[in-house]
Enzyme design. Structure first.
Site, mmCIF file in Angstrom:
data_model
loop_
_atom_site.group_PDB
_atom_site.id
_atom_site.type_symbol
_atom_site.label_atom_id
_atom_site.label_comp_id
_atom_site.label_asym_id
_atom_site.label_seq_id
_atom_site.Cartn_x
_atom_site.Cartn_y
_atom_site.Cartn_z
ATOM 1 N N LYS A 103 0.833 -1.234 0.000
ATOM 2 C CA LYS A 103 0.000 0.000 0.000
ATOM 3 C C LYS A 103 0.849 1.258 0.000
ATOM 4 C CE LYS A 103 0.232 -1.776 4.321
ATOM 5 N NZ LYS A 103 -0.044 -3.096 4.830
ATOM 6 N N GLU A 149 -4.893 -6.413 -4.744
ATOM 7 C CA GLU A 149 -6.001 -6.684 -3.811
ATOM 8 C C GLU A 149 -5.534 -6.717 -2.354
ATOM 9 O OE1 GLU A 149 -9.602 -7.343 -4.665
ATOM 10 O OE2 GLU A 149 -9.238 -6.516 -2.695
ATOM 11 N N GLY A 206 -6.177 -6.447 3.571
ATOM 12 C CA GLY A 206 -5.688 -7.836 3.511
ATOM 13 C C GLY A 206 -6.545 -8.777 2.685
ATOM 14 N N ILE A 220 -9.785 -9.118 2.457
ATOM 15 C CA ILE A 220 -11.131 -8.682 2.023
ATOM 16 C C ILE A 220 -11.068 -8.243 0.554
ATOM 17 C CG2 ILE A 220 -13.023 -7.055 2.429
ATOM 18 C CD1 ILE A 220 -12.023 -6.717 5.287
ATOM 19 N N GLY A 222 2.389 -9.845 18.570
ATOM 20 C CA GLY A 222 2.821 -9.691 17.177
ATOM 21 C C GLY A 222 1.835 -8.912 16.318
ATOM 22 N N GLU A 278 4.026 -3.476 15.667
ATOM 23 C CA GLU A 278 5.475 -3.427 15.486
ATOM 24 C C GLU A 278 6.130 -2.872 16.759
ATOM 25 O OE1 GLU A 278 7.005 -4.186 12.587
ATOM 26 O OE2 GLU A 278 5.147 -4.563 11.487
ATOM 27 N N ASP A 304 -0.863 4.095 8.316
ATOM 28 C CA ASP A 304 -1.194 2.881 7.557
ATOM 29 C C ASP A 304 -2.634 2.978 7.023
ATOM 30 O OD1 ASP A 304 -0.755 -0.080 6.932
ATOM 31 O OD2 ASP A 304 -2.511 -0.165 8.230
ATOM 32 N N LYS A 313 -4.050 3.185 2.870
ATOM 33 C CA LYS A 313 -5.122 2.336 2.308
ATOM 34 C C LYS A 313 -6.290 3.207 1.858
ATOM 35 C CE LYS A 313 -3.708 -1.411 5.348
ATOM 36 N NZ LYS A 313 -3.899 -1.969 6.699
ATOM 37 N N GLY A 346 -2.017 -10.673 8.203
ATOM 38 C CA GLY A 346 -1.566 -12.027 8.520
ATOM 39 C C GLY A 346 -1.206 -12.758 7.242
HETATM 40 N N1 LIG Z 1 2.183 -8.914 7.014
HETATM 41 C C1 LIG Z 1 0.930 -8.649 6.724
HETATM 42 O O1 LIG Z 1 0.007 -9.096 7.416
HETATM 43 C C2 LIG Z 1 0.604 -7.813 5.517
HETATM 44 C C3 LIG Z 1 -0.759 -7.570 5.193
HETATM 45 C C4 LIG Z 1 -1.068 -6.829 4.060
HETATM 46 C C5 LIG Z 1 -0.056 -6.320 3.274
HETATM 47 N N2 LIG Z 1 1.259 -6.543 3.629
HETATM 48 C C6 LIG Z 1 2.295 -5.976 2.775
HETATM 49 O O2 LIG Z 1 3.032 -7.034 2.190
HETATM 50 C C7 LIG Z 1 4.382 -6.644 2.000
HETATM 51 C C8 LIG Z 1 5.314 -7.646 2.687
HETATM 52 O O3 LIG Z 1 5.033 -7.656 4.075
HETATM 53 P P1 LIG Z 1 5.632 -8.784 5.058
HETATM 54 O O4 LIG Z 1 4.907 -8.624 6.338
HETATM 55 O O5 LIG Z 1 5.605 -10.119 4.397
HETATM 56 O O6 LIG Z 1 7.134 -8.265 5.216
HETATM 57 P P2 LIG Z 1 8.384 -9.052 5.836
HETATM 58 O O7 LIG Z 1 7.946 -10.221 6.620
HETATM 59 O O8 LIG Z 1 9.248 -8.022 6.472
HETATM 60 O O9 LIG Z 1 9.142 -9.606 4.522
HETATM 61 C C9 LIG Z 1 9.850 -8.786 3.637
HETATM 62 C C10 LIG Z 1 10.643 -9.667 2.699
HETATM 63 O O10 LIG Z 1 11.330 -8.836 1.756
HETATM 64 C C11 LIG Z 1 12.665 -9.284 1.635
HETATM 65 N N3 LIG Z 1 13.516 -8.160 1.260
HETATM 66 C C12 LIG Z 1 13.776 -7.029 1.946
HETATM 67 N N4 LIG Z 1 14.651 -6.246 1.274
HETATM 68 C C13 LIG Z 1 14.947 -6.910 0.128
HETATM 69 C C14 LIG Z 1 15.786 -6.664 -0.971
HETATM 70 N N5 LIG Z 1 16.513 -5.544 -1.050
HETATM 71 N N6 LIG Z 1 15.853 -7.586 -1.949
HETATM 72 C C15 LIG Z 1 15.143 -8.720 -1.901
HETATM 73 N N7 LIG Z 1 14.323 -9.027 -0.866
HETATM 74 C C16 LIG Z 1 14.235 -8.142 0.120
HETATM 75 C C17 LIG Z 1 13.052 -9.850 2.986
HETATM 76 O O11 LIG Z 1 14.114 -10.761 2.819
HETATM 77 P P3 LIG Z 1 14.747 -11.631 4.059
HETATM 78 O O12 LIG Z 1 13.622 -12.501 4.540
HETATM 79 O O13 LIG Z 1 15.838 -12.415 3.428
HETATM 80 O O14 LIG Z 1 15.197 -10.622 5.074
HETATM 81 C C18 LIG Z 1 11.714 -10.522 3.388
HETATM 82 O O15 LIG Z 1 11.691 -11.841 2.879
HETATM 83 C C19 LIG Z 1 4.481 -5.196 2.538
HETATM 84 O O16 LIG Z 1 4.295 -4.297 1.478
HETATM 85 C C20 LIG Z 1 3.307 -5.120 3.494
HETATM 86 O O17 LIG Z 1 2.819 -3.806 3.659
HETATM 87 C C21 LIG Z 1 1.604 -7.266 4.715
#
Ligand SMILES: NC(=O)c1ccc[n+]([C@@H]2O[C@H](COP(=O)([O-])OP(=O)(O)OC[C@H]3O[C@@H](n4cnc5c(N)ncnc54)[C@H](OP(=O)(O)O)[C@@H]3O)[C@@H](O)[C@H]2O)c1
Length: 437
Positions: free
Chosen positions: A107, A131, A136, A138, A189, A192, A203, A207, A304
Site C-alpha cells: 500500500k 487486492e 488484507g 477482504i 505480534g 510493530e 497505515d 489504504k 496475517g
Molecule cells: N504482514 C501482513 O500481514 C501484511 C498484510 C497486508 C499487506 N502486507 C504488505 O506485504 C508486503 C510484505 O510484508 P511482510 O509482512 O511479508 O514483510 P516481511 O515479513 O518483512 O518480509 C519482507 C521480505 O522482503 C525481503 N527483502 C527485503 N529487502 C529486500 C531486498 N533488497 N531484496 C530482496 N528481498 C528483500 C526480505 O528478505 P529476508 O527474509 O531475506 O530478510 C523478506 O523476505 C508489505 O508491502 C506489506 O505492507 C503485509
C-alpha cells in the site's frame, strides 16, 4: 492445457512465504480453476540461507529483485518486499517496463507511486493487481473496480488497521489503558516494536488513499489526508461513548462534499448498534455507500500471512485466467490519464456531530460559560452532562457535550474560546461522530 503461468516472488517474509505455501498446497485446485498450472519459477529475498518453511529449490534464486524482474523467465512478478522506495519501487517499475504482469500487497508504494505505475502498466498492456494492499484478505478492490459499474460512490469508510481496532476493542472490553493494550498487541505480534505508523493513522491513510481513487476517479492524494491517531483515547472517552450509545473506532473516511473530497483518518464515534461497531479485534471492515446500492459492508481478516496470501493468490489466478490479447481493465477503475486531480475539501468545513469532553474547575458559572460559547458559534447541543471527575472531585468536574450537526470550524472556535476562558484543568477532547447504519 495452456502453458503454465510462471511466477517470480520477490520477498519471502510473512506474506511471500505464505504465498509460496498456498501455491504449493493448492496447486491442483488452482490448475483446475485457472485451466493451467501456476508454478513458482523464481524467488528473491535478502538471505538465501533462511528456512522459509517451504521448499523453493526448483525456483531460480535472485539476490537482486530488479534483476529478477528484468531477466527471469516469468510471466508475473509478485512484489512482497514492502516500502515505498528502494527495491520494491525499482523492481515493480522494471517488471512493468519489461511487459510483465505485477501483483503487489504494497500500500505504501501504491499510495505514493500508484498512478505513475498504473500508467506504465496500461501502456504495456499488463495487469497491476493489488487486492492485498487494502484490508488484507477482504476483496474490496475487486468489488469496487469490477462489481459496482454504474454506481456513484458517495462515501467509503472503514476499519483498515487491525492493530488499532485490537487496542480499542480491548480497552472497551477490559477497561485497560491504551498503553497496556499496546504492549499486549506488541507481545502478540499485532503491533510493530515502533507502532507509530499504525497507531498514528499512517497505515490507514495509505489504504484510504487507494480507496478514494477507486471511489471517486481521482488521482491518489495520500499526502492530503487529515490524520489523528488513537494514542490520546482514554478510558474516560471509551466509557462516555458507551454511556451515550457509541463505540470508538479508528476510521478512514472518504466522502464527496460540495467543496471537494474529504479524506480523513481519526478516532470516530459510531452508533453501538451499527454494523461497523460490531467489528472487533484485528478484523477489518470497509463500508461503501452508493446511490444505487445503498450501504455495502465487507468485513474479514485484514492482515496475517494466510489472509494476505489469499488475496495475492486471487490476483495471480486472475492473470492465469486471462488470455493473450485480452484488453485488461484499468488499474484504478479509470485509465490513469483520466483520473481527475484530487480536489480537497477543507477539514474546517467538515459537517457532523461532535463529542466534546472537558475537565473543568468546579466553580460557579463554568457550565453557563461553556453553553454560551457553544451558542455563540451556532452549535446546537443534543446533550450536555456534568459529573464528578478524577481524584479531586471537589475541585474539578467533567462536562460532556454532544452536538447536533455542526462544522469543524465552529467546534474549533468554541473550544478555543472555552480554553481562553481559563475554566479547563486538562486538555479538551474532541471526537467526531460518524453516521453509520
Ligand atoms: N504482514 C501482513 O500481514 C501484511 C498484510 C497486508 C499487506 N502486507 C504488505 O506485504 C508486503 C510484505 O510484508 P511482510 O509482512 O511479508 O514483510 P516481511 O515479513 O518483512 O518480509 C519482507 C521480505 O522482503 C525481503 N527483502 C527485503 N529487502 C529486500 C531486498 N533488497 N531484496 C530482496 N528481498 C528483500 C526480505 O528478505 P529476508 O527474509 O531475506 O530478510 C523478506 O523476505 C508489505 O508491502 C506489506 O505492507 C503485509
Amino acid at each position: 492445457m495452456a502453458e503454465a503461468l510462471r511466477v517470480g516472488i520477490a520477498g519471502l517474509g510473512t506474506v511471500g512465504a505464505s504465498v509460496a505455501r498456498v501455491l504449493r498446497d493448492k496447486a491442483a485446485e488452482l490448475t483446475r480453476q485457472c485451466g493451467r498450472e501456476v508454478v513458482v519459477a523464481a524467488v528473491s529475498a535478502r538471505d538465501r540461507k533462511r528456512d522459509r518453511g517451504v521448499d523453493l529449490g526448483a525456483a531460480k534464486w535472485f539476490d537482486d529483485p530488479v534483476g529478477m524482474a528484468q531477466t527471469a523467465d516469468i510471466d508475473v512478478f509478485v512484489e512482497l518486499i514492502g516500502g515505498d522506495e528502494g527495491p520494491s519501487r525499482s523492481s515493480v517499475k522494471a517488471a512493468l517496463e519489461a511487459g510483465r504482469h505485477v501483483v503487489t500487497a504494497n500500500k505504501a508504494l501504491l499510495a505514493k507511486h500508484g498512478v505513475a505505475l498504473a500508467e506504465i502498466a496500461e501502456k504495456k498492456g499488463v495487469l497491476l493487481n493489488y487486492e492485498a494492499a487494502v484490508a488484507g484478505g477482504i476483496p474490496v478492490i475487486k468489488t469496487m473496480r469490477e462489481a459496482m459499474a454504474g454506481n456513484s460512490v458517495t462515501r467509503v469508510f472503514g476499519i483498515l488497521n487491525g492493530t488499532c481496532n485490537y487496542i480499542l476493542t480491548r480497552m472497551e472490553a477490559e477497561g485497560l489503558s491504551f498503553d497496556a493494550c499496546l504492549k499486549d498487541a506488541q507481545r502478540l505480534g499485532y503491533a510493530e516494536a515502533d507502532p507509530t505508523f499504525d497507531i498514528e493513522g499512517h497505515d490507514t491513510a495509505h489504504k484510504l488513499s487507494i480507496l478514494t481513487s477507486l471511489a471517486f476517479g481521482t488521482r491518489i492524494a495520500a499526502n492530503d489526508i487529515y490524520m489523528e491517531g488513537i494514542s490520546n483515547i482514554s478510558q474516560a472517552d471509551i466509557r462516555a461513548a458507551g454511556d451515550l450509545g457509541y463505540r470508538i473506532k479508528l476510521l478512514g473516511v472518504a466522502q464527496r462534499t460540495e467543496s471537494g473530497i474529504e479524506q480523513r483518518v481519526h478516532p470516530t464515534m459510531v452508533p453501538t448498534a451499527s454494523v461497523i461497531a460490531q467489528v472487533h479485534g484485528v478484523t477489518n471492515a470497509v463500508a461503501i455507500e452508493t446511490d444505487i446500492l445503498g450501504e455495502l459492508l465487507l468485513s474479514g481478516p485484514g492482515a496475517g500471512g494466510n489472509a494476505t496470501a489469499s488475496a495475492v493468490v486471487g490476483d495471480i489466478a486472475d492473470i492465469a485466467k486471462s488470455r493473450p490479447g485480452f484488453q485488461h481493465g484499468p488499474v484504478f477503475g479509470l485509465p490513469a490519464k483520466e483520473l481527475r486531480p484530487y480536489k480537497k475539501a477543507q477539514m474546517r468545513s467538515h459537517a457532523g456531530g461532535y463529542f466534546i469532553r472537558l475537565t473543568v474547575h468546579d466553580r460557579i458559572g463554568v457550565f453557563a460559560a461553556i453553553a454560551k460559547r457553544m451558542a455563540d458559534n451556532d452549535i446546537s447541543l443534543e446533550s450536555i452532562v456534568q459529573h464528578a471527575a478524577g481524584p479531586d472531585t471537589a475541585l474539578q468536574k467533567t462536562v460532556i457535550l454532544v452536538t447536533h450537526e455542526t462544522t469543524e470550524a465552529a467546534v474549533r472556535k468554541a473550544v478555543e474560546g472555552i480554553t481562553k476562558d481559563d475554566h479547563l484543568t486538562d486538555k479538551p477532547q474532541v471526537i467526531r461522530i460518524e453516521r453509520a447504519e
